[in-house]
Every structure is written in C-alpha cells, then in structure tokens.
Design an enzyme around this catalytic site. Sequence first.
Site, PDB file in Angstrom:
ATOM      1  N   HIS A 349     -33.602  -2.467 -23.738  1.00 52.17           N
ATOM      2  CA  HIS A 349     -32.712  -3.075 -24.298  1.00 52.17           C
ATOM      3  C   HIS A 349     -33.529  -4.204 -25.651  1.00 52.17           C
ATOM      4  O   HIS A 349     -34.516  -4.508 -25.422  1.00 52.17           O
ATOM      5  CB  HIS A 349     -32.119  -4.353 -23.748  1.00 52.17           C
ATOM      6  CG  HIS A 349     -30.826  -5.052 -24.334  1.00 52.17           C
ATOM      7  ND1 HIS A 349     -29.623  -4.316 -24.537  1.00 52.17           N
ATOM      8  CD2 HIS A 349     -30.948  -6.051 -25.091  1.00 52.17           C
ATOM      9  CE1 HIS A 349     -29.148  -5.476 -25.435  1.00 52.17           C
ATOM     10  NE2 HIS A 349     -29.694  -6.277 -25.706  1.00 52.17           N
ATOM     11  N   ALA A 350     -33.090  -3.717 -27.030  1.00 56.40           N
ATOM     12  CA  ALA A 350     -33.718  -4.260 -27.959  1.00 56.40           C
ATOM     13  C   ALA A 350     -33.955  -5.766 -28.008  1.00 56.40           C
ATOM     14  O   ALA A 350     -33.193  -6.559 -27.537  1.00 56.40           O
ATOM     15  CB  ALA A 350     -33.038  -3.772 -29.286  1.00 56.40           C
ATOM     16  N   HIS A 379     -30.923  -6.203 -37.259  1.00 54.95           N
ATOM     17  CA  HIS A 379     -30.636  -7.191 -36.382  1.00 54.95           C
ATOM     18  C   HIS A 379     -31.760  -8.014 -35.762  1.00 54.95           C
ATOM     19  O   HIS A 379     -32.102  -9.146 -35.803  1.00 54.95           O
ATOM     20  CB  HIS A 379     -29.620  -6.705 -35.055  1.00 54.95           C
ATOM     21  CG  HIS A 379     -29.328  -7.784 -34.174  1.00 54.95           C
ATOM     22  ND1 HIS A 379     -28.250  -8.802 -34.126  1.00 54.95           N
ATOM     23  CD2 HIS A 379     -29.947  -8.285 -33.068  1.00 54.95           C
ATOM     24  CE1 HIS A 379     -28.496  -9.542 -33.316  1.00 54.95           C
ATOM     25  NE2 HIS A 379     -29.299  -9.436 -32.428  1.00 54.95           N
ATOM     26  N   GLU A 380     -32.884  -7.253 -35.280  1.00 57.86           N
ATOM     27  CA  GLU A 380     -33.999  -7.876 -34.721  1.00 57.86           C
ATOM     28  C   GLU A 380     -34.910  -8.141 -35.643  1.00 57.86           C
ATOM     29  O   GLU A 380     -35.387  -9.467 -35.473  1.00 57.86           O
ATOM     30  CB  GLU A 380     -34.877  -6.482 -33.712  1.00 57.86           C
ATOM     31  CG  GLU A 380     -33.659  -5.912 -32.576  1.00 57.86           C
ATOM     32  CD  GLU A 380     -33.279  -7.195 -31.660  1.00 57.86           C
ATOM     33  OE1 GLU A 380     -34.000  -8.111 -31.548  1.00 57.86           O
ATOM     34  OE2 GLU A 380     -32.312  -6.739 -31.063  1.00 57.86           O
ATOM     35  N   HIS A 383     -34.129 -11.749 -36.450  1.00 58.86           N
ATOM     36  CA  HIS A 383     -34.653 -12.699 -35.527  1.00 58.86           C
ATOM     37  C   HIS A 383     -36.178 -12.992 -36.070  1.00 58.86           C
ATOM     38  O   HIS A 383     -36.660 -14.167 -36.211  1.00 58.86           O
ATOM     39  CB  HIS A 383     -34.746 -12.219 -34.195  1.00 58.86           C
ATOM     40  CG  HIS A 383     -33.586 -12.050 -33.341  1.00 58.86           C
ATOM     41  ND1 HIS A 383     -32.518 -13.163 -33.203  1.00 58.86           N
ATOM     42  CD2 HIS A 383     -32.926 -11.111 -32.791  1.00 58.86           C
ATOM     43  CE1 HIS A 383     -31.430 -12.940 -32.463  1.00 58.86           C
ATOM     44  NE2 HIS A 383     -31.778 -11.338 -32.452  1.00 58.86           N
ATOM     45  N   GLU A 407     -28.352 -14.808 -33.969  1.00 58.95           N
ATOM     46  CA  GLU A 407     -27.922 -13.506 -33.693  1.00 58.95           C
ATOM     47  C   GLU A 407     -27.225 -12.899 -34.902  1.00 58.95           C
ATOM     48  O   GLU A 407     -27.164 -11.871 -35.131  1.00 58.95           O
ATOM     49  CB  GLU A 407     -26.925 -13.554 -32.375  1.00 58.95           C
ATOM     50  CG  GLU A 407     -27.517 -13.946 -31.165  1.00 58.95           C
ATOM     51  CD  GLU A 407     -28.696 -12.844 -31.016  1.00 58.95           C
ATOM     52  OE1 GLU A 407     -28.680 -11.913 -31.403  1.00 58.95           O
ATOM     53  OE2 GLU A 407     -29.541 -13.343 -29.880  1.00 58.95           O
ATOM     54  N   HIS A 509     -27.449  -8.213 -20.546  1.00 63.61           N
ATOM     55  CA  HIS A 509     -27.827  -9.754 -20.635  1.00 63.61           C
ATOM     56  C   HIS A 509     -27.142 -10.467 -19.173  1.00 63.61           C
ATOM     57  O   HIS A 509     -27.447 -11.793 -19.115  1.00 63.61           O
ATOM     58  CB  HIS A 509     -26.641 -10.410 -21.631  1.00 63.61           C
ATOM     59  CG  HIS A 509     -27.197  -9.671 -22.906  1.00 63.61           C
ATOM     60  ND1 HIS A 509     -26.854  -8.294 -23.251  1.00 63.61           N
ATOM     61  CD2 HIS A 509     -27.800 -10.229 -24.007  1.00 63.61           C
ATOM     62  CE1 HIS A 509     -27.438  -8.137 -24.363  1.00 63.61           C
ATOM     63  NE2 HIS A 509     -27.965  -9.158 -24.829  1.00 63.61           N
ATOM     64  N   TYR A 519     -23.295 -14.124 -29.239  1.00 61.82           N
ATOM     65  CA  TYR A 519     -23.032 -12.925 -30.018  1.00 61.82           C
ATOM     66  C   TYR A 519     -21.567 -12.862 -30.520  1.00 61.82           C
ATOM     67  O   TYR A 519     -21.282 -12.498 -31.665  1.00 61.82           O
ATOM     68  CB  TYR A 519     -23.046 -11.606 -29.267  1.00 61.82           C
ATOM     69  CG  TYR A 519     -24.607 -11.465 -28.520  1.00 61.82           C
ATOM     70  CD1 TYR A 519     -25.530 -11.368 -29.359  1.00 61.82           C
ATOM     71  CD2 TYR A 519     -24.879 -11.637 -27.361  1.00 61.82           C
ATOM     72  CE1 TYR A 519     -26.939 -10.959 -29.010  1.00 61.82           C
ATOM     73  CE2 TYR A 519     -26.054 -11.617 -26.917  1.00 61.82           C
ATOM     74  CZ  TYR A 519     -26.859 -11.318 -27.925  1.00 61.82           C
ATOM     75  OH  TYR A 519     -28.506 -11.233 -27.242  1.00 61.82           O
TER      76      TYR A 519
HETATM   77  O1  X8Z Z   1     -28.570  -7.771 -27.165  1.00 66.87           O
HETATM   78  C1  X8Z Z   1     -28.168  -7.645 -28.518  1.00 66.87           C
HETATM   79  C2  X8Z Z   1     -29.508  -7.430 -29.483  1.00 66.87           C
HETATM   80  C3  X8Z Z   1     -30.588  -8.182 -28.948  1.00 66.87           C
HETATM   81  S1  X8Z Z   1     -30.296  -9.920 -29.158  1.00 66.87           S
HETATM   82  C4  X8Z Z   1     -29.874  -5.949 -29.391  1.00 66.87           C
HETATM   83  N1  X8Z Z   1     -27.224  -7.462 -29.091  1.00 66.87           N
HETATM   84  C5  X8Z Z   1     -25.931  -7.705 -28.253  1.00 66.87           C
HETATM   85  C6  X8Z Z   1     -25.853  -6.479 -27.497  1.00 66.87           C
HETATM   86  O2  X8Z Z   1     -26.330  -5.459 -27.432  1.00 66.87           O
HETATM   87  O3  X8Z Z   1     -24.896  -6.463 -26.144  1.00 66.87           O
HETATM   88  C7  X8Z Z   1     -26.770  -7.319 -30.492  1.00 66.87           C
HETATM   89  C8  X8Z Z   1     -25.337  -7.285 -30.228  1.00 66.87           C
HETATM   90  C9  X8Z Z   1     -24.737  -7.751 -29.269  1.00 66.87           C
HETATM   91 ZN    ZN Z   2     -30.498 -10.509 -31.242  1.00 66.78          ZN
END
Ligand code: X8Z
Ligand code: ZN
Length: 610
Positions: A349-350, A379-380, A383, A407, A509, A519
């Site tokens: 997960h990024a 997105h990354e 940050h 975010e 998450h 988010y």
């Molecule tokens: O978790 C993330 C990022 C890392 S902060 C990749 N996002 C959420 C997800 O993947 O569920 C970005 C959009 C929503």
């Molecule tokens: Zn993020």
Amino acid sequence: MLKFVSTAALTLALAASPAFGQDKPAAPAPQQTGPQTPQAFVQEAEAAYGKALIEGAQADWVYATYINQDTEALTARAGAKLTELQVANAIQAAKFATAKGLDYDTTRKLDRMRTLIVLPAPTRPGAAEELATLGARLQGIYGKGRGTLNGKPINGSDIEAAMGTSRNPAELQEMWTSWHDNVGKPMAGDYAKLVDLANQGAKELGYADTGALWRSNYDMTPEAFAALTEKLWNEVKPLYEQLHCYTRTKLNERYGDTVQAKTGPIRADLLGNMWAQEWGNIYDVVAPPGAGDIGYDTTKLLEAKGYDANKMVKAGEGFFSSLGFAPLPETFWQRSQFTKPADREVICHASAWDIDNVDDLRIKMCIKVNGDDFTTIHHELGHNYYQRAYNKQPALYLDGANDGFHEAIGDTVALSITPEYLVQIGLLDCAQVPSADKDIGLLLRQGMDKVAFLPFGLLIDRWRWQAFSGQIKPADYQKAWTDMRLQYQGIVPPSERPADAFDPGAKYHIPASTPYTRYFLARILQFQFYEAACKQAGWRGPLHRCSFYGNKQVGERLDAMLTMGASKPWPDALQAFTGSREISGKPMIRYFAPLTKWLQQQNRGKTCGW
Ligand code: X8Z
Ligand code: ZN
C-alpha cells in the site's frame, strides 16, 4: 508502530490540532515530577518526541519494506516506545493546559500533545508493547495477504490491478471473496483486542473512547467536526446518487439482470476496484457513445511511450519542479521503494515518508505502469513536498494543517493532469486532445473516481467511530460493515458474507489504524485548492480543462500554505491559499456541474437510490 509513519511520516503521528477548551477532557490527578513550567515542559517533551519519531520511522521503514518476525518485533518495540512517550506527554500536557496566561505556541503545543495520538495505550506496564505488537501483526497479515484467481494465489498489488481490468463476473467474484476471506477474517480477534486496548488508553487520557480522540484533531469540538462531515456529505450526496443510478444502468446493460439488477444496490466487485472506492477503471463500461470516447487512456499512453516506474515518478517530480519546488534529493531516488521486491514480503500500500524530518524523503509503492498508479505517485509526492516545506517548523508542528490537507495536495496537482498537460509532457499527441464535445466523457471519467469515493471516504470512520464507542460490538463487526456499505455506497457483496468474516480488515487502513476521514476531507478540499489555483492562474475556460502546470505564482502561494505546517489552525492555512476559511463542497459541485445535469437527463424516468 507502523501507523506512525506510513502515509506522510508525520501525518499519522501528529495528525492533530488542539481541541477547544470546553471540550478538553478533565486533567488526570497531578504528579509531583517533571519540569516546573509549561514552557520548559514543552521544550523538553518536543525534543524527546522529535527523536522518538525518527527512531520509530527507521524501524517502521525496515518493517514495511521487509516483513519478517525480527522486523515485526523491532517495529513493535519502537512503536511502543513512541506511544509511551506520547501518552506520558499527553498526561503532563493536560496538567499544564489550565495554567493562566500561556503564550500562543505553548497553548497550541500542549493541545497538540493531547490530541495527536492515534492509538493511545493504557499506562500499565506492557500495555504499549501489547498494542504495538497487535498493530504490527495486523499490518503483517495485510502485507502478506493473498487472494486467488482461477484457483491460483495472487498477491495484493496484482489482485488490485486485476480487479480493475477483469470484466468476468465469476473471476471478479472469486478475487473479491478470496481477498476478503483470506486477509480480513484472520484479523477479527486481534482487531477487537486492539480496539479494547486503545480505548483503555483513550479513557486514561480523559476521552470517552478512541473515536472521540480522533475527532478532536480539527481545531473544533469533536461534535462540530462530526457535524461538519455530515454537512459536507449532504452537499455532495445528490451527485453520488446520480452517478450510482447511471452506473447501475450501464452495469445492467453490460452483464444482464442475473449479475446486476436494474434496481437496488450494485454488486461490489463489478466496479473496477477491490473496495468499490473508485470506479474509474470501468469507464469503458459506462462511457456514453460518442461523447464518451475521450480518445485516450492513460495506461495505454504510459505503455506506448515506454514509461517505467522511475519515469512515472520523474514525471510527478517534474510537475512540482514546474511550480518552483526544488528537485527531490538524490537520496529519494536511492532509498525509495518504487517496485515490489521479488525476494521478500513488503507492504505494497502506497505511502510517503520523511525519515529524518528534514529531507530524507521517500515513497514506498509497488508501482505498476497504469493510470491509477500515475495518479497515486502525484498523491504521494504531495506528501513529500509538504513534509519538506514544513521541515523548519518545531517537531510538534511537523504536520499538515489537518490530515485532510496532507492528503489533498498531491491530488490537487493530479487534477491538473488534463489532456493538454499530457501533450506538454509528451505523453499525448496534439491531435489526440479531445475536443469540447468530449467534455462529458472527461468529467464522467473523473467523476467515476472522485465522486464515487465520497461515501466510502466517510463510512470507514463512521464504522470505526462506532466500533470504538462500543455501539458496534465485535460480534456485529461484519454485519454492521455490510449494512453501512449498503447504506452509504449502495453496494452489496457478490454473495452473502459469513457472520465470522471481517471485511473491514481487507482494507489497508483498518489493520494500519490510519484514520480515514482525512480522505473524505481531501476529496472535497482538493477541488477548493484546485479552483483557487486556477483562479490564481487566470484560467477562464471550463474548470476541468485547467492545468496550473508551470505556474510559479501558484507554486509560491502553495508553498506559503505548506510551510505553515500545523503551526496555525487549519482555517488560517485554507485562507492563505484560497482566501476562504470554510471547507466547502461547492467547488467540487461546480467542477462537476455539467456532468450533474447530464446524469440527471440520463437517469430521467428511472427510480434512483437502492
Ligand atoms: O491510502 C491512500 C494513499 C496513501 S495516503 C495511497 N489513499 C486512500 C486509499 O488508497 O484508500 C489515497 C486515496 C484514498
Ligand atoms: Zn496519502
């Protein structure tokens, strides 16, 4: 514990703003130890905290990029140490917070110390280690998770991509079900323990439960914050309902009544994403004839031009450079993880990191050459540029104005990835730029990701808030999750879920204990930022065609907001960039206004809703 650095190193650790005075929990009984003045305490506590953050980040990085029993123990130990320090600081800060005549920064820092903890442990010996071990184990289960496709094991990043490209309902159902069964289910017991422990910790700090602690991080009362999310949701909900209605019709046309009925909820696995959180991957299924042919597909463009992970990240960096931000440091390129290592387990997960809180910036991804990951890279990097912009702030302000801001930055930039921008960076040929009559297609493609996400962004924490408060009991975790997915998103699992399943755990998450309302806020905020940037750039055309690429003035204004870090309440930061102090769904509604009208026409005569 990994949550302290994954996604914007400090965002999770410091995701906090002070609660209003009247809502601060009662201070625990005073002790006779520690520094004598609030200022001296803040100074000492901040220094110790800054140091513990770095030690935590180092351990977490090694775990996330090399999961094994030893790194799990190391990350748990560092996480426990950090939590113990945070809890001790929060308790001491509560005692000093009532002192009269404190200066602004001392007050703000005392407040932050009390609200920035994501998972507080009770103070009894061993509890922090226990909680950190649970957290590390849950993340390990997620990182090592596998689903199946045609009976064969398939890892997390591959299954995520395959959910986007497969149009075979049986395959989709197999992938969806196996992932939820294999990854989520084994977490159920540990997750209930984690909730219980963190709640004990939150109560010791004077909060009703961990959810109340999370809601106290937004420069307003927890009640006002919950009400704000509801207000924002009501602003955008009608648009979601239109998109749901239209998408359901198209899925029914594509798959027939037995797979997707004309009315009622949508089958969750048909939407091009494991969690049905963004639906852009099935644009081909919903594209209207004529206006829907936008003439290009980002994945195909990247493939055609021979992009690899490195080149994709370079393109992301190029956007920020065009705004006037300094290039990423050499160490970013040496130390980041761009692609999935073949020889070990990692958390794919990024996330974005700043290991030393100065400029040891890194991203950790398992990049695939596709449009989704091209957006995620921006997105990354958002940050990372935020982290570097506020690196001169004291440790307790090393954070976004609120976690939604953190975010939203990269996403704001990614909204500027217009066809015209793709021409500028050589990904698209001039002749392929879709003409004005393709605007609905462009907006629908964007809406499938941006609008579809909204209820998902909200429900994750609405579920967790209730799990923390005890309103949802462990025995009902699964049922409540399925019910809320139906209530908010209007979706159902492809087949009935067993009561002992734990589908929330199949979303990163939840095992990572990363608060998720950020988010939802970011989805709204990014349109506010983007609209403001386009105004600053003097853009006159339709909003969705605006790209502020190359605009140094926008870059300067953005930098002014980013360098503030968490030193001021978030409305100050919002004002610095947009001129407004209010978070609002209106810019998002304006962006999608032509699509809304079009969807209403398409849905005419249909019974929408579920
Ligand atoms: O978790 C993330 C990022 C890392 S902060 C990749 N996002 C959420 C997800 O993947 O569920 C970005 C959009 C929503
Ligand atoms: Zn993020």
